[in-house]
Scaffold this motif. Structure first.
Motif, PDB file in Angstrom:
ATOM      1  N   ILE A 220       0.839  -1.209   0.000  1.00  0.00           N
ATOM      2  CA  ILE A 220       0.000   0.000   0.000  1.00  0.00           C
ATOM      3  C   ILE A 220       0.866   1.248   0.000  1.00  0.00           C
ATOM      4  O   ILE A 220       0.601   2.207  -0.735  1.00  0.00           O
ATOM      5  CB  ILE A 220      -0.955  -0.014   1.201  1.00  0.00           C
ATOM      6  N   LYS A 221       1.924   1.246   0.796  1.00  0.00           N
ATOM      7  CA  LYS A 221       2.823   2.395   0.837  1.00  0.00           C
ATOM      8  C   LYS A 221       3.505   2.610  -0.505  1.00  0.00           C
ATOM      9  O   LYS A 221       3.708   3.752  -0.939  1.00  0.00           O
ATOM     10  CB  LYS A 221       3.866   2.204   1.944  1.00  0.00           C
ATOM     11  N   LEU A 222       3.865   1.512  -1.166  1.00  0.00           N
ATOM     12  CA  LEU A 222       4.456   1.619  -2.504  1.00  0.00           C
ATOM     13  C   LEU A 222       3.503   2.344  -3.443  1.00  0.00           C
ATOM     14  O   LEU A 222       3.898   3.284  -4.145  1.00  0.00           O
ATOM     15  CB  LEU A 222       4.785   0.224  -3.039  1.00  0.00           C
ATOM     16  N   ALA A 223       2.246   1.904  -3.461  1.00  0.00           N
ATOM     17  CA  ALA A 223       1.259   2.510  -4.354  1.00  0.00           C
ATOM     18  C   ALA A 223       1.019   3.976  -4.003  1.00  0.00           C
ATOM     19  O   ALA A 223       0.965   4.840  -4.887  1.00  0.00           O
ATOM     20  CB  ALA A 223      -0.052   1.726  -4.292  1.00  0.00           C
ATOM     21  N   GLU A 224       0.884   4.270  -2.727  1.00  0.00           N
ATOM     22  CA  GLU A 224       0.623   5.650  -2.303  1.00  0.00           C
ATOM     23  C   GLU A 224       1.778   6.570  -2.662  1.00  0.00           C
ATOM     24  O   GLU A 224       1.560   7.735  -3.004  1.00  0.00           O
ATOM     25  CB  GLU A 224       0.356   5.696  -0.800  1.00  0.00           C
ATOM     26  N   SER A 225       3.000   6.053  -2.610  1.00  0.00           N
ATOM     27  CA  SER A 225       4.161   6.879  -2.957  1.00  0.00           C
ATOM     28  C   SER A 225       4.166   7.277  -4.428  1.00  0.00           C
ATOM     29  O   SER A 225       4.839   8.230  -4.826  1.00  0.00           O
ATOM     30  CB  SER A 225       5.456   6.136  -2.613  1.00  0.00           C
ATOM     31  N   LEU A 226       3.410   6.537  -5.251  1.00  0.00           N
ATOM     32  CA  LEU A 226       3.308   6.828  -6.682  1.00  0.00           C
ATOM     33  C   LEU A 226       2.058   7.633  -7.029  1.00  0.00           C
ATOM     34  O   LEU A 226       1.808   7.918  -8.196  1.00  0.00           O
ATOM     35  CB  LEU A 226       3.300   5.522  -7.477  1.00  0.00           C
ATOM     36  N   GLY A 227       1.284   7.995  -6.018  1.00  0.00           N
ATOM     37  CA  GLY A 227       0.088   8.794  -6.260  1.00  0.00           C
ATOM     38  C   GLY A 227      -1.198   8.013  -6.331  1.00  0.00           C
ATOM     39  O   GLY A 227      -2.262   8.585  -6.600  1.00  0.00           O
ATOM     40  N   PHE A 228      -1.152   6.707  -6.073  1.00  0.00           N
ATOM     41  CA  PHE A 228      -2.389   5.934  -6.015  1.00  0.00           C
ATOM     42  C   PHE A 228      -3.171   6.329  -4.769  1.00  0.00           C
ATOM     43  O   PHE A 228      -2.597   6.554  -3.703  1.00  0.00           O
ATOM     44  CB  PHE A 228      -2.094   4.435  -5.969  1.00  0.00           C
ATOM     45  N   GLU A 229      -4.482   6.377  -4.916  1.00  0.00           N
ATOM     46  CA  GLU A 229      -5.358   6.668  -3.794  1.00  0.00           C
ATOM     47  C   GLU A 229      -6.418   5.572  -3.683  1.00  0.00           C
ATOM     48  O   GLU A 229      -6.884   5.043  -4.693  1.00  0.00           O
ATOM     49  CB  GLU A 229      -6.051   8.022  -3.979  1.00  0.00           C
ATOM     50  N   THR A 230      -6.786   5.251  -2.451  1.00  0.00           N
ATOM     51  CA  THR A 230      -7.832   4.256  -2.235  1.00  0.00           C
ATOM     52  C   THR A 230      -9.169   4.799  -2.695  1.00  0.00           C
ATOM     53  O   THR A 230      -9.620   5.835  -2.218  1.00  0.00           O
ATOM     54  CB  THR A 230      -7.921   3.858  -0.754  1.00  0.00           C
ATOM     55  N   GLN A 231      -9.795   4.109  -3.630  1.00  0.00           N
ATOM     56  CA  GLN A 231     -11.092   4.510  -4.145  1.00  0.00           C
ATOM     57  C   GLN A 231     -12.229   3.719  -3.488  1.00  0.00           C
ATOM     58  O   GLN A 231     -13.311   4.253  -3.275  1.00  0.00           O
ATOM     59  CB  GLN A 231     -11.149   4.293  -5.662  1.00  0.00           C
ATOM     60  N   VAL A 232     -11.957   2.447  -3.189  1.00  0.00           N
ATOM     61  CA  VAL A 232     -13.002   1.571  -2.663  1.00  0.00           C
ATOM     62  C   VAL A 232     -12.391   0.636  -1.621  1.00  0.00           C
ATOM     63  O   VAL A 232     -11.290   0.126  -1.795  1.00  0.00           O
ATOM     64  CB  VAL A 232     -13.626   0.692  -3.774  1.00  0.00           C
ATOM     65  N   LEU A 233     -13.137   0.400  -0.530  1.00  0.00           N
ATOM     66  CA  LEU A 233     -12.816  -0.666   0.414  1.00  0.00           C
ATOM     67  C   LEU A 233     -13.764  -1.827   0.133  1.00  0.00           C
ATOM     68  O   LEU A 233     -14.957  -1.620  -0.105  1.00  0.00           O
ATOM     69  CB  LEU A 233     -13.001  -0.182   1.845  1.00  0.00           C
ATOM     70  N   GLU A 234     -13.242  -3.044   0.149  1.00  0.00           N
ATOM     71  CA  GLU A 234     -14.035  -4.202  -0.223  1.00  0.00           C
ATOM     72  C   GLU A 234     -13.825  -5.359   0.740  1.00  0.00           C
ATOM     73  O   GLU A 234     -12.727  -5.537   1.280  1.00  0.00           O
ATOM     74  CB  GLU A 234     -13.674  -4.682  -1.632  1.00  0.00           C
ATOM     75  N   THR A 235     -14.863  -6.132   0.957  1.00  0.00           N
ATOM     76  CA  THR A 235     -14.748  -7.463   1.545  1.00  0.00           C
ATOM     77  C   THR A 235     -15.025  -8.447   0.418  1.00  0.00           C
ATOM     78  O   THR A 235     -16.066  -8.351  -0.243  1.00  0.00           O
ATOM     79  CB  THR A 235     -15.746  -7.679   2.687  1.00  0.00           C
ATOM     80  N   VAL A 236     -14.102  -9.373   0.182  1.00  0.00           N
ATOM     81  CA  VAL A 236     -14.246 -10.288  -0.949  1.00  0.00           C
ATOM     82  C   VAL A 236     -14.188 -11.728  -0.484  1.00  0.00           C
ATOM     83  O   VAL A 236     -13.534 -12.067   0.510  1.00  0.00           O
ATOM     84  CB  VAL A 236     -13.159 -10.041  -2.014  1.00  0.00           C
ATOM     85  N   VAL A 237     -14.909 -12.571  -1.212  1.00  0.00           N
ATOM     86  CA  VAL A 237     -14.844 -14.017  -1.020  1.00  0.00           C
ATOM     87  C   VAL A 237     -13.960 -14.574  -2.128  1.00  0.00           C
ATOM     88  O   VAL A 237     -14.243 -14.372  -3.315  1.00  0.00           O
ATOM     89  CB  VAL A 237     -16.239 -14.657  -1.084  1.00  0.00           C
ATOM     90  N   ARG A 238     -12.881 -15.250  -1.748  1.00  0.00           N
ATOM     91  CA  ARG A 238     -11.962 -15.792  -2.746  1.00  0.00           C
ATOM     92  C   ARG A 238     -11.957 -17.307  -2.707  1.00  0.00           C
ATOM     93  O   ARG A 238     -11.839 -17.918  -1.653  1.00  0.00           O
ATOM     94  CB  ARG A 238     -10.532 -15.285  -2.517  1.00  0.00           C
ATOM     95  N   HIS A 239     -12.091 -17.892  -3.896  1.00  0.00           N
ATOM     96  CA  HIS A 239     -12.045 -19.345  -4.030  1.00  0.00           C
ATOM     97  C   HIS A 239     -10.589 -19.776  -4.118  1.00  0.00           C
ATOM     98  O   HIS A 239      -9.840 -19.322  -4.963  1.00  0.00           O
ATOM     99  CB  HIS A 239     -12.801 -19.781  -5.283  1.00  0.00           C
ATOM    100  N   GLU A 240     -10.191 -20.669  -3.210  1.00  0.00           N
ATOM    101  CA  GLU A 240      -8.812 -21.131  -3.182  1.00  0.00           C
ATOM    102  C   GLU A 240      -8.554 -22.212  -4.229  1.00  0.00           C
ATOM    103  O   GLU A 240      -9.399 -23.076  -4.441  1.00  0.00           O
ATOM    104  CB  GLU A 240      -8.493 -21.680  -1.800  1.00  0.00           C
TER     105      GLU A 240
END
Length: 240
Positions: A220-240
């Motif tokens: 997250i810090k890597l992305a933020e250092s490049l100007g990325f901003e959080t647009q959406v918070l999500e809870t996801v179900v992932r199939h393993e």
């Protein structure tokens, strides 16, 4: 190239289309059925977007989830229900909290060390991320890599030490994946590659999307250092 003024509108267009959302219901069966990102399947995504909770469910589980879930529950109650529901099935699922980030402008860093990865780099790839595997396994991983787009890397010591690519382009958004060989991390290589890919997809009129587990603070810090901003918070179900 997309300009700053229309990126917010562009993200709205991308995200609502990605979820298959319309304003008739905040809980719906997605026409996309299962979301697929970087080889994983996500049968349900709950989004906390612009003070709303939007739930998109694949057709396989929509009826069962809808019949048992009170959709006006708060976030934590919904997450508990999903955990109970999906983890009791005969399939393997995990529940994750994610941040979906997007970028509004180029970062002021050099990307001169980043190169496009193609067939001529096959042996370097074999000696980098999967050097201790057999030839058949290496070949399968290489073929899988080449199915992606915007593949870029940094070469040091006769190997690819950092590698990035776009795993999916859905609804005008490009999902960026990055990995760096242990021992070459914290040197800025991942940042350079993510920036290079971001610039390339923006030039092609596509939104760069950085989708990351909220517990992965380094990423997250890597992305933020490049100007990325959080647009959406999500809870996801992932199939393993």
């Amino acid at each position: 190239m997309l300009n700053i003024d229309n990126l917010v509108r562009k993200f709205d267009e991308y995200y609502y289309k990605y979820l298959d959302y319309n304003d008739k219901s905040s809980f719906f069966c997605s026409k996309n059925d299962n979301f697929k990102v970087n080889g994983f399947i996500y049968p349900m995504i709950i989004s906390y977007y612009k003070d709303n909770i939007i739930s998109s469910v694949s057709s396989k589980y929509y009826g069962s989830v809808k019949n048992n879930l009170e959709i006006d529950k708060n976030v934590f109650e919904m997450e508990k229900y999903l955990t109970d529901f999906f983890l009791k099935t005969d399939e393997n699922f995990i529940i994750q909290r994610m941040k979906r980030m997007s970028k509004i402008k180029d970062a002021n860093i050099s990307i001169s060390e980043v190169i496009c990865i193609n067939e001529e780099h096959k042996n370097l790839f074999f000696n980098s991320f999967i050097y201790n595997k057999d030839e058949e396994y290496k070949q399968l991983k290489w073929e899988k890599l080449l199915k992606n787009t915007y593949i870029n890397g940094i070469i040091k010591d006769n190997k690819i030490v950092s590698l990035g690519f776009v795993s999916n382009i859905d609804c005008g958004g490009a999902n960026i994946v990055i990995q760096t060989v242990e021992g070459y991390r914290n040197k800025g290589y991942g940042k350079m590659i993510v920036e290079k890919i971001s610039r390339d997809v923006l030039k092609d009129g596509i939104l760069p999307i950085y989708w990351v587990n909220e517990e992965n603070t380094c990423s997250i810090k890597l992305a933020e250092s490049l100007g990325f901003e959080t647009q959406v918070l999500e809870t996801v179900v992932r199939h393993e």
